[in-house]
Write an enzyme that holds these catalytic residues in place. Sequence first.
Site, PDB file in Angstrom:
ATOM      1  N   ASP A 313       0.485  -1.037  -0.093  1.00  0.00           N
ATOM      2  CA  ASP A 313       0.120   0.064   0.121  1.00  0.00           C
ATOM      3  C   ASP A 313       1.346   1.270  -0.307  1.00  0.00           C
ATOM      4  O   ASP A 313       1.931   1.013   0.638  1.00  0.00           O
ATOM      5  CB  ASP A 313      -1.009   0.426   1.244  1.00  0.00           C
ATOM      6  CG  ASP A 313      -1.901   1.135   1.252  1.00  0.00           C
ATOM      7  OD1 ASP A 313      -3.040   1.200   0.108  1.00  0.00           O
ATOM      8  OD2 ASP A 313      -1.708   1.895   2.543  1.00  0.00           O
ATOM      9  N   GLU A 366       0.704  -0.299  -4.993  1.00  0.00           N
ATOM     10  CA  GLU A 366       0.032   0.233  -5.668  1.00  0.00           C
ATOM     11  C   GLU A 366       0.992   1.874  -5.129  1.00  0.00           C
ATOM     12  O   GLU A 366       1.290   2.271  -4.082  1.00  0.00           O
ATOM     13  CB  GLU A 366      -1.092   0.674  -4.353  1.00  0.00           C
ATOM     14  CG  GLU A 366      -1.779   1.527  -4.630  1.00  0.00           C
ATOM     15  CD  GLU A 366      -2.367   2.668  -3.454  1.00  0.00           C
ATOM     16  OE1 GLU A 366      -3.700   3.301  -3.700  1.00  0.00           O
ATOM     17  OE2 GLU A 366      -1.941   2.731  -1.964  1.00  0.00           O
TER      18      GLU A 366
END
Length: 645
Positions: A313, A366
């Site tokens: 993330d 990401e």
Amino acid sequence: MKPHLQQEEKSTPSIQRGDLQVHRRASHHHRQFEVMGAHCTEKGTWFTVWAPTARNVGVIGSFNHWNSQPLQRVDDGSGRWSGFIAGVRSGDCYKFRIQNAWGHWMDKADPYAFRMEPAPGTASQVWDLSHHWTDQEWMQTRWQRQAHTAPISIYEVHLGSWQREEDGRFLNYRELANRLATHCHNMGFTHVELMPVTEHPFYGSWGYQTTGYYAPTSRYGTPQDLMAFVDTLHQQGIGVFLDWVPSHFPADPHALARFDGTALYEHEDPRRGFHPEWNSLIFNYGRYEVRDFLISNALFWLEKYHFDGLRVDAVASMLYLDYARRQGEWIPNQHGGRENHDAVRFLQDLNTTVYSHFPDVHMIAEESTAWPAVSRPVEWGGLGFGMKWNMGWMNDTLRYMSRPHFYRHWHNDDVRFSMVYAFHENFILPLSHDEVVYGKGSMIGKQPGDEWQRFAGLRNLYGYMWSHPGKKLLFMGCEFGQLDEWHHDRTLDWHLWARPYHAGLARWVADLNAAYRGLNALHCTDFDGHGFSWLPCERHETTVLTFLRRGRSEQDMAVVICNMTPEPRHALRVAMPEPGTWHEILNSDAAFYGGSGVGNMGRVHATAHPVGGWPASALVTVPPLGTVILSSRPLSNQEVPHARQ
């Protein structure tokens, strides 16, 4: 991204290198979970914690009436404290009681705890991670199922709001596994991606504010329940990715923040150590103990829980020192730039280590900027990820699809620009949870027009997405047209399946997944520029996308035509790679999906009528707001079980 605010069997893949065990011994610092934290024996438990500036460290718990029993400083300069306490068993709660350099006492949860007590409690629990795995077939064939040339279609899930008990209580990991495996099997998804299941005290953080990096959240059961979850999905042929957050952590006083009274895991200077956007702390990637903590954590989830990959993330927030900061709120690097060189080295070490241990998993970034070579090998100067979310495609496509149909004529670059850079990285096309929260509306709500046009438009979006180069990711609820925005405190509106348009949309997604798996041209060249070409039309239409997808062989081809307006196109002459019969594999306007039934009666015939330099062409009827997929070979009912033209 975040909201505001029997014996354990190793998961070493069957294709492991012969020197893997030697490598593991040589890199023991990346296996800190084997020595740190709490480890049971028949007579008691060993406790070890890193607190280099502490004056004293002890253990308090349910076994000693929360009265501290001291640990001893390990005499090796590591800053560790260790000790054995007799009679401590699996399931006992504990914390470390730490006296900092100024004499102040603090009670801290164990950073390496394998389980945390249920919220609102914050104590760690001693836990044995033994589990008998039965997913050997999956683990032995994972390298084939997860190859870059394989179809990968991911269903993103937040476990606490996917389904619940009728009274609102959470389901157990095991109950979720059986239901989720059945749903993914019926819908044709190859993988599930779990939003973070590491322990987090604030449920509204969706798991992105992690306090227990080695502990699955107890909201849904025990560590063994989560292992059974992964085991069950593997037995059904479904892979499981885990959303993982090494970018920041919350400042909760019981957790990592100023763990021994100093900035141990974070930076002392808030210009480096505090994240203003998420009100959280940033890991100090320049400290080898912190790197070891995080890299060990990645290996832990892949080994102990058999996860098939990690979606990392907020990588952009790690790479840039000025991320979400104004002038004067950040410190440049030694060269005066904004790149975080420590984070770059950490990510390269992380990916190199993970792939050396588990060459058949995926590390997925990401990363929302144009940082180069994110999914290229470290030895080529890349960050070493296996795949990257294509945030540019997502933003451009949703902006285009949200426009009224009449205005799309002037914005065709939004929907075509992705092909300029489609093969610069190994991309996943994401329609994730971030796109259906905080006033953005649901996926169906983004579509303009009346009800029929909205559902036709959403089928069209998915048709374009599934035929565009790149692996696929769809957030839960989007497969059947969830009407409301997603909210973590309520379950999806499963009753909508009883409505024809919603059921038709779900059938379309299932058949897209089937065609994606059945047609090599739609998946085996997702990362290869040879696999895509734009096809011209004799009558140029800016709102009609026509392109060719190629497989590995010249005979393996698919032609895709997407009409972005509600007006059908009759007798549109489209360039084709060769003459002959082309089979209409899928048509999003079929009545079976809720469409109007405009189509080509199952096939079109291409003749040696050249168009735009291509040797053949065909007259095609393109339905309103419709996607048509033509194949040079027919698919069997087994390959596309529900397809209707």
